[in-house]
Design an enzyme around this catalytic site. Structure first.
Site, PDB file in Angstrom:
ATOM      1  N   CYS A 126      -2.161   8.951   2.636  1.00  0.00           N
ATOM      2  CA  CYS A 126      -2.041   8.676   1.197  1.00  0.00           C
ATOM      3  C   CYS A 126      -3.370   8.770   0.470  1.00  0.00           C
ATOM      4  O   CYS A 126      -3.396   8.913  -0.756  1.00  0.00           O
ATOM      5  CB  CYS A 126      -1.422   7.297   0.990  1.00  0.00           C
ATOM      6  N   GLU A 136       0.886  -1.172   0.000  1.00  0.00           N
ATOM      7  CA  GLU A 136       0.000   0.000   0.000  1.00  0.00           C
ATOM      8  C   GLU A 136       0.911   1.205   0.000  1.00  0.00           C
ATOM      9  O   GLU A 136       1.508   1.547   1.019  1.00  0.00           O
ATOM     10  CB  GLU A 136      -0.925  -0.034   1.212  1.00  0.00           C
TER      11      GLU A 136
END
Length: 489
Positions: free
Chosen positions: A296, A262
């Site tokens: 993010c 990720e």
């Protein structure tokens, strides 16, 4: 060891079910709001990291044979223990990360407890496949073949976690990995590892067997490298920057280790002329406040259609300028500090770069007047082009760039013109168009008129934003191999 004890004596590593003094001594963990020392984190040696991986390997076989219901019971007890220590755990998380008290309690420790509770719900690990009628071939006569798909644990999983959430992020890796029968070695971010050791204490108290969970930390790059390259490790689950993820992937590729990555994001938020501007402003505005932009999934690249562009820029500027920046312990603080002085300097350098590239600073752009701490004023950059570095690179701070577009085709093209593809967003009063646009975006997830997430929906990215999917049932697949068992019907 409680917070006061470890602040004076130094935290120990957790290896093979024992608390072990680090070979490399200790280093200070700094509160980004006060710049004071929160505690002393352990610096593991390469040998100690490999010892943790070996302990996980030894524990794997018996843990993987443990009944799923027993594994689930351990996770449930851990959830209860974490929830029972919500206030002190959240205070430590706030001190390590600079998160506001509300965020530390709700989105960090609270989500961690919820994730352990989620994976305490045992789900079937096998499912029948409809029988297939095979024609006669070289291996035998025609007949009916039955088949069963079975999820098997991968083995030893190294979990390398991010600094922005030292509770929810590790829990999202550890809980499904353990539920599937894997053992883990956790390498937390060097900026805030103390919370992860508290999580290990909760798991130990919950009855996790020796070696099933191990935690090793350190500032040296060698610590992370050892946790990845150990021959005892079968899989690496990483959350962090794309650059580091690429280096980890190279190491994993040499030994064909499984990966769950990720990575970075530069989320596009397409705001069409018919959008509810108030809703769009509130959603985009979370970039300024949620972890001070250190996330993010933030909609940091706003694409505004010409008809709404001026109004959106004006309202976003007002929104940003009204947010209180300061001590995260204060109940009315909305924007806390970023993680370190070095990161503050990095974010500020991007704002200055935006000015040089021709962006207009609508709000922020200066360092707030705070006596201590690593604060960045929420900053809105308008009149940006999609070729500017502030629009293409992940800043990881409370900075939003706004780019105009003319029509749907241009908006989609601009949104997809990026190296990243984690989470994008669409705001439009025409729901059919919003979903049509969402299907055209090259991103692992798309929010339609919201920045909220469904925690059972698959999470992960396209392009350089990652490899694989987790969350909900998808995490159980991510931390397992699928085995086919076939027999004559």
């Amino acid at each position: 060891m409680n917070q006061v004890d470890q602040a004076t004596a130094g935290q120990a590593l957790f290896v093979g079910g024992s608390w072990v003094e680090p070979d490399g001594g200790h280093y200070a963990v700094t509160d980004p709001a006060t710049e004071e020392t929160v505690g002393w984190a352990p610096e593991a040696s390469r040998d100690q990291v490999h010892a943790a991986c070996a302990a996980a390997r030894e524990a794997f076989e018996p843990w993987s044979r443990t009944a799923p219901e027993e594994r689930a019971a351990v996770l449930a007890r851990a959830a209860d223990l974490i929830r029972g220590q919500l206030v002190p755990y959240a205070e430590l998380a706030r001190a390590e990360t600079g998160a506001t008290t509300g965020t530390a309690r709700g989105m960090q420790v609270g989500v961690a407890a919820a994730r352990f509770r989620r994976y305490a719900r045992v789900e079937p690990a096998e499912w029948a496949i409809p029988p297939q009628i095979n024609e006669a071939g070289p291996m035998g006569e025609a007949g009916v073949m039955g088949a069963l798909a079975v999820r098997q644990p991968v083995g030893v999983v190294t979990c390398v976690t991010s600094y922005n959430n030292p509770w929810a992020n590790p829990a999202g890796k550890i809980a499904p990995a353990l539920a599937m029968g894997n053992t883990v070695v956790v390498k937390p971010a060097p900026q805030d590892p103390l919370s992860v050791y508290r999580m290990a204490e909760a798991l130990e108290a919950a009855g996790v067997p020796r070696g099933v969970v191990n935690v090793v930390s350190g500032r040296s790059q060698e610590v992370g490298e050892a946790a990845v390259d150990s021959p005892d490790v079968d899989m690496v689950s990483f959350t962090g920057s794309t650059a580091v993820g690429q280096r980890i992937a190279e190491v994993c590729g040499r030994d064909m280790k499984r990966q769950l990555m990720e990575l970075g994001g530069k989320g596009a938020a397409l705001v069409f002329d018919d959008a509810d501007v108030g809703s769009a402003v509130a959603g985009i505005g979370t970039t300024f406040s949620f972890y001070s932009g250190q996330i993010c999934t933030a909609p940091t690249r706003v694409l505004a259609q010409r008809g709404v562009y001026d109004r959106l820029v004006e309202q976003l500027g007002l929104y940003a300028s009204r947010l209180k920046v300061g001590d995260p312990r204060e109940p009315d603080t909305v924007v806390g500090p970023v993680i370190s002085a070095a990161h503050r300097d990095r974010v500020e350098s991007y704002v200055e770069l935006g000015r040089k590239e021709g962006a207009v600073v609508v709000a922020g752009g200066e360092r707030p007047d705070c006596p201590t701490g690593f604060y960045v004023t929420p900053t809105l950059l308008a009149d940006c082009g999609n070729d500017m570095r502030v629009a293409r690179e992940e800043i990881f701070g409370p900075v939003v760039a706004v780019i105009p577009f003319e029509d749907e085709e241009e908006g989609v093209a601009l949104a997809n013109d990026t190296d990243y593809g984690l989470i994008d967003y669409v705001w439009s009063g025409d729901v059919a168009r919003a979903f049509r646009v969402a299907r055209r975006l090259r991103a692992g997830g798309v929010g339609v008129n919201t920045v909220g997430r469904n925690m059972e929906a698959p999470f992960g990215g396209f392009k350089r934003s990652g490899v694989g999917r987790d969350v909900g049932s998808y995490a159980l697949h991510a931390y397992s191999e699928v085995q086919a068992i076939v027999w004559p019907g």
